[in-house]
Design an enzyme around this catalytic site. Structure first.
Site, PDB file in Angstrom:
ATOM      1  CG  ASN A 208      -0.322  -0.059   2.468  1.00 62.38           C
ATOM      2  OD1 ASN A 208       0.459   0.714   2.791  1.00 62.38           O
ATOM      3  ND2 ASN A 208      -0.415  -1.167   3.189  1.00 62.38           N
ATOM      4  CE  LYS A 286       9.409 -13.111 -13.400  1.00 60.58           C
ATOM      5  NZ  LYS A 286      10.253 -12.647 -14.346  1.00 60.58           N
ATOM      6  N   PRO A 303      -3.831 -11.695  10.202  1.00 58.76           N
ATOM      7  CG  PRO A 303      -1.907 -12.016  11.523  1.00 58.76           C
ATOM      8  CD  PRO A 303      -2.553 -12.179  10.238  1.00 58.76           C
ATOM      9  CE  LYS A 336     -10.963   1.207  10.872  1.00 55.56           C
ATOM     10  NZ  LYS A 336     -10.354   1.703   9.756  1.00 55.56           N
TER      11      LYS A 336
END
Ligand code: CTP
Length: 396
Positions: A208, A286, A303, A336
């Site tokens: 990310n 690969k 997790p 959250k």
């Protein structure tokens, strides 16, 4: 920070003992006085002569050396220092310390001392992973012993993994942190930071856009307030902070293990952008477009590290999560906080238009049990300083 400090350095029996010679040089260069103690096994790896020459002081080796007892008894020797450092700390030494043994000079000093103790473990990776060593490590931490390292890497025994003694610079940083003053001196704080990489095959991964800038700034601000910081970071694009204990990891599962190993801590700040999913069917070779059909990736959930820490039997007094949201920022962050069981949530809007993810500024909302505070947009370093101040107030 180290000028004029007295450090008793206990050199245990491990191949890493040669690095302790460099540590002596570095400590002295930083202005510290080093009183060296060499265990019998340590003397198999480095000579008393080289230790004494570098320390500029006599080497203490034997509990029953009467000359030493008349000049400086072992009780006095254990208390004269500001800090006792054990480097390398072997599995055997850790076991003896955890069990309160006192069958030679080093272990007697460690049992008799009323000063802080820092160990730099060094051993084969299987010994490090052994349930007995894990138990001893947890006991030593619970007893207030500081731990620096070990690092992962090639080992003298030909294996690869965790167990290598931390580098002398890292030990020096940990020693300096131990002498730090400030409202967080004596407090141990865990910070997670950066993205995680989840492998698809040996050369490709899912990631990310987190740069690690906010987590790095928080670790630095906590260090500046005197905290002993364990910084668990994924592959970030900003440089690691200095003066903290860095544990570099790649995947979410590695990060969970590193976080687990770091407990107990007084506070945990989970700023990492952990990948929610990993590739269940990651390829060991690969993927070749010439010989394989377009691959289909199957995902499984990673997790939840924050949730795990929040409900851990060693739960820190203060657990802080982040919420990276692109809509309904405060509402999502509020649910959250309840879902993850943490104390505070630092919520930010990471929509591309805000420029926050990967940028130098942040605009956060601090969600606590008492409500929501909207902080103005400011540099990430200022967010970090304000947050560190709040953490100091909450812990003291
Ligand atoms: N986090 C974590 N482990 C995960 C995922 C997230 O520890 N597997 C932590 C992050 O470090 C952060 C907080 O949980 O402190 C929230 O992360 P975020 O990505 O905003 O939330 P998610 O758990 O992914 O929830 P959602 O998918 O609803 O946004």
């Amino acid at each position: 920070m180290l000028a004029g400090k007295h450090v008793t350095l206990i050199i245990g029996g491990g191949i890493a003992a040669y690095k302790s010679l460099d540590l002596i040089r570095k400590l002295r260069r930083a202005g510290a006085h080093v009183t060296p103690v060499l265990t019998r096994a340590g003397a198999e790896f480095v000579t008393p002569l080289s230790v004494a020459a570098l320390a500029g002081e006599q080497v203490y080796q034997d509990l029953f050396d009467l000359k030493d007892e008349t000049e400086m008894g072992h009780i006095q020797l254990s208390r004269a220092a500001d800090l006792l450092v054990v480097a390398p700390a072997t599995a055997d030494m850790m076991a003896k310390m955890a069990g309160g043994h006192a069958d030679d000079l080093a272990t007697t000093l460690l049992l008799a001392t009323d000063k802080p103790v820092l160990i730099a473990p060094a051993m084969n990776l299987r010994m490090w992973d052994h349930a007995a060593t894990r138990r001893n490590l947890a006991q030593l931490r619970a007893d207030g012993v500081g731990v620096v390292g070990p690092d992962s890497g090639d080992m003298a025994c030909g294996e690869f993994g965790p167990g290598r003694m931390a580098e002398p610079d890292a030990i020096l940083d940990a020693i300096a942190a131990g002498f730090a003053s400030g409202p967080l001196a004596g407090k141990r704080v865990l910070v997670t930071s950066g993205p995680t990489h989840e492998p698809i095959d040996p050369v490709r991964y899912i990631a990310n856009r987190s740069s690690g800038a906010q987590g790095t700034a928080i670790a630095t601000a906590l260090r500046d307030l005197g905290a002993d910081v364990v910084f668990v970071t994924g592959p970030a694009s900003v440089a690691h902070p200095t003066g903290v204990h860095v544990v570099a990891v790649e995947t979410a599962r590695d990060m969970l293990q590193a976080v687990h190993d770091a407990l107990p801590v007084d506070a945990a700040v989970m700023a990492a952008a952990v990948a929610d999913w990993r590739v269940e069917n990651a390829f060991t070779q690969k993927i070749k477009k010439t010989t394989q059909a377009t691959p289909e990736l199957m995902f499984s959930e990673n997790p939840d590290i924050l949730k795990t820490v929040s409900s851990h039997e060693l739960r820190p007094k203060l657990v802080i999560g982040f919420a990276a949201e692109t809509e309904n920022v405060v509402a999502n962050a509020t649910t959250k906080r309840a879902r993850k069981g943490c104390d505070w949530i630092v919520a930010n809007d990471v929509s591309p238009a805000t420029g926050i993810m990967g940028g130098a500024e942040n605009s956060v909302h601090l969600v606590t049990a008492h409500g929501v505070e909207d902080w103005p947009r400011m540099p990430k370093t200022d967010v970090a300083r304000q947050l560190a101040d709040r953490i100091a107030k909450a812990l003291t």
